[in-house]
Design a protein around this motif. Structure first.
Motif, mmCIF file in Angstrom:
data_model
loop_
_atom_site.group_PDB
_atom_site.id
_atom_site.type_symbol
_atom_site.label_atom_id
_atom_site.label_comp_id
_atom_site.label_asym_id
_atom_site.label_seq_id
_atom_site.Cartn_x
_atom_site.Cartn_y
_atom_site.Cartn_z
ATOM 1 N N ASN A 42 0.820 -1.227 0.000
ATOM 2 C CA ASN A 42 0.000 0.000 0.000
ATOM 3 C C ASN A 42 0.851 1.274 0.000
ATOM 4 O O ASN A 42 0.570 2.221 0.720
ATOM 5 C CB ASN A 42 -0.953 0.005 1.201
ATOM 6 C CG ASN A 42 -1.926 -1.138 1.161
ATOM 7 O OD1 ASN A 42 -2.383 -1.550 0.088
ATOM 8 N ND2 ASN A 42 -2.246 -1.683 2.317
ATOM 9 N N GLY A 43 1.919 1.268 -0.789
ATOM 10 C CA GLY A 43 2.753 2.456 -0.921
ATOM 11 C C GLY A 43 3.753 2.671 0.207
ATOM 12 O O GLY A 43 4.448 3.680 0.240
ATOM 13 N N GLU A 44 3.837 1.743 1.129
ATOM 14 C CA GLU A 44 4.761 1.853 2.269
ATOM 15 C C GLU A 44 5.789 0.730 2.211
ATOM 16 O O GLU A 44 5.499 -0.368 1.731
ATOM 17 C CB GLU A 44 3.989 1.743 3.590
ATOM 18 C CG GLU A 44 2.942 2.815 3.809
ATOM 19 C CD GLU A 44 3.543 4.183 4.063
ATOM 20 O OE1 GLU A 44 4.610 4.253 4.714
ATOM 21 O OE2 GLU A 44 2.958 5.177 3.601
ATOM 22 N N ALA A 45 6.983 0.987 2.755
ATOM 23 C CA ALA A 45 8.003 -0.051 2.851
ATOM 24 C C ALA A 45 7.491 -1.152 3.775
ATOM 25 O O ALA A 45 6.906 -0.873 4.823
ATOM 26 C CB ALA A 45 9.300 0.537 3.389
ATOM 27 N N TYR A 46 7.690 -2.410 3.386
ATOM 28 C CA TYR A 46 7.173 -3.535 4.171
ATOM 29 C C TYR A 46 8.301 -4.428 4.703
ATOM 30 O O TYR A 46 8.314 -4.776 5.866
ATOM 31 C CB TYR A 46 6.212 -4.360 3.313
ATOM 32 C CG TYR A 46 5.563 -5.490 4.056
ATOM 33 C CD1 TYR A 46 4.464 -5.269 4.874
ATOM 34 C CD2 TYR A 46 6.047 -6.796 3.945
ATOM 35 C CE1 TYR A 46 3.854 -6.310 5.563
ATOM 36 C CE2 TYR A 46 5.441 -7.838 4.635
ATOM 37 C CZ TYR A 46 4.349 -7.592 5.438
ATOM 38 O OH TYR A 46 3.758 -8.619 6.122
ATOM 39 N N LEU A 62 12.570 -4.691 8.053
ATOM 40 C CA LEU A 62 13.316 -3.430 8.007
ATOM 41 C C LEU A 62 13.537 -2.858 9.401
ATOM 42 O O LEU A 62 13.708 -1.659 9.571
ATOM 43 C CB LEU A 62 12.609 -2.402 7.105
ATOM 44 C CG LEU A 62 12.400 -2.860 5.660
ATOM 45 C CD1 LEU A 62 11.488 -1.889 4.916
ATOM 46 C CD2 LEU A 62 13.738 -3.003 4.956
ATOM 47 N N ASP A 63 13.540 -3.743 10.407
ATOM 48 C CA ASP A 63 13.749 -3.313 11.785
ATOM 49 C C ASP A 63 15.096 -3.784 12.328
ATOM 50 O O ASP A 63 15.380 -3.648 13.512
ATOM 51 C CB ASP A 63 12.621 -3.848 12.676
ATOM 52 C CG ASP A 63 12.504 -5.371 12.631
ATOM 53 O OD1 ASP A 63 13.325 -6.025 11.951
ATOM 54 O OD2 ASP A 63 11.577 -5.900 13.275
ATOM 55 N N GLU A 115 7.266 -5.779 -5.469
ATOM 56 C CA GLU A 115 8.707 -5.525 -5.424
ATOM 57 C C GLU A 115 8.937 -4.042 -5.637
ATOM 58 O O GLU A 115 8.585 -3.485 -6.672
ATOM 59 C CB GLU A 115 9.410 -6.333 -6.511
ATOM 60 C CG GLU A 115 10.897 -6.128 -6.556
ATOM 61 C CD GLU A 115 11.545 -6.866 -7.719
ATOM 62 O OE1 GLU A 115 12.643 -6.434 -8.113
ATOM 63 O OE2 GLU A 115 10.971 -7.849 -8.235
ATOM 64 N N ALA A 116 9.512 -3.394 -4.635
ATOM 65 C CA ALA A 116 9.759 -1.960 -4.716
ATOM 66 C C ALA A 116 11.132 -1.667 -5.318
ATOM 67 O O ALA A 116 11.293 -0.676 -6.022
ATOM 68 C CB ALA A 116 9.647 -1.322 -3.330
#
Length: 132
Positions: A42-46, A62-63, A115-116
Motif C-alpha cells: 500500500n505504498g509503504e516499505a514492508y 526493516l527493523d 517488489e519496490a
C-alpha cells in the motif's frame, strides 16, 4: 469487420488471464537467487528478503531483526518457513512489469506485496540481544 473487432476484443480480454499465471518454482528461483528484494505494501516499505543459493533466505521487516529460513514449492505456491515459525507462509508470485507481485495465499484478501526495488547492498541485521 464486426467479426475482426469481436475477435480482437476476445483476444484482449483473454490477455489478463494469461498474464495472471503465477510463477513456477523454477522461474521464481531463476529470478530471485542472488538478489535482495525490497517489498512494499500500500505504498509503504514492508520488508526485505535476500535470496541465497539452495533456496535459503533471510527476511527482515526493516527493523534490523533478521530471520533465516528457506522456501519450497507446494501446490503451485512458493512457501517459506522461518526459524521462529514452523508454519509455512505460502505465496503466489507474479512477474509484472519490472518486478514481482506477491499474494499471501494463507489469506489472499489480507496481503499483496510488490517488489519496490532490488539492491546489492547488505541487509541491516543486528546481532542477538546482548545482556538481556
Amino acid at each position: 469487420m464486426k467479426h475482426i473487432v469481436a475477435l480482437a476484443l476476445t483476444c484482449l480480454t483473454a490477455l489478463p488471464a494469461l498474464a495472471a499465471e503465477p510463477m513456477s518454482a523454477s522461474d521464481f528461483e531463476r529470478y530471485v537467487t542472488g538478489k535482495t528484494l525490497y517489498f512494499g505494501l500500500n505504498g509503504e516499505a514492508y520488508g526485505v528478503e535476500k535470496y541465497l543459493p539452495d533456496r535459503q533466505v533471510t527476511w527482515s521487516f526493516l527493523d534490523g531483526k533478521c530471520k533465516e529460513g528457506f522456501w519450497y514449492e507446494e501446490s503451485s505456491q512458493i512457501c517459506f518457513v522461518y526459524e521462529d515459525n514452523p508454519d509455512p507462509q505460502c505465496w503466489s508470485f507474479f512477474k509484472e512489469g519490472a518486478g514481482l507481485r506477491a499474494v499471501f495465499e494463507n489469506d489472499p484478501a489480507s496481503t499483496v506485496l510488490y517488489e519496490a526495488q532490488q539492491n546489492d547492498k547488505p541487509m541491516l541485521c543486528h546481532g542477538p540481544d546482548v545482556g538481556v
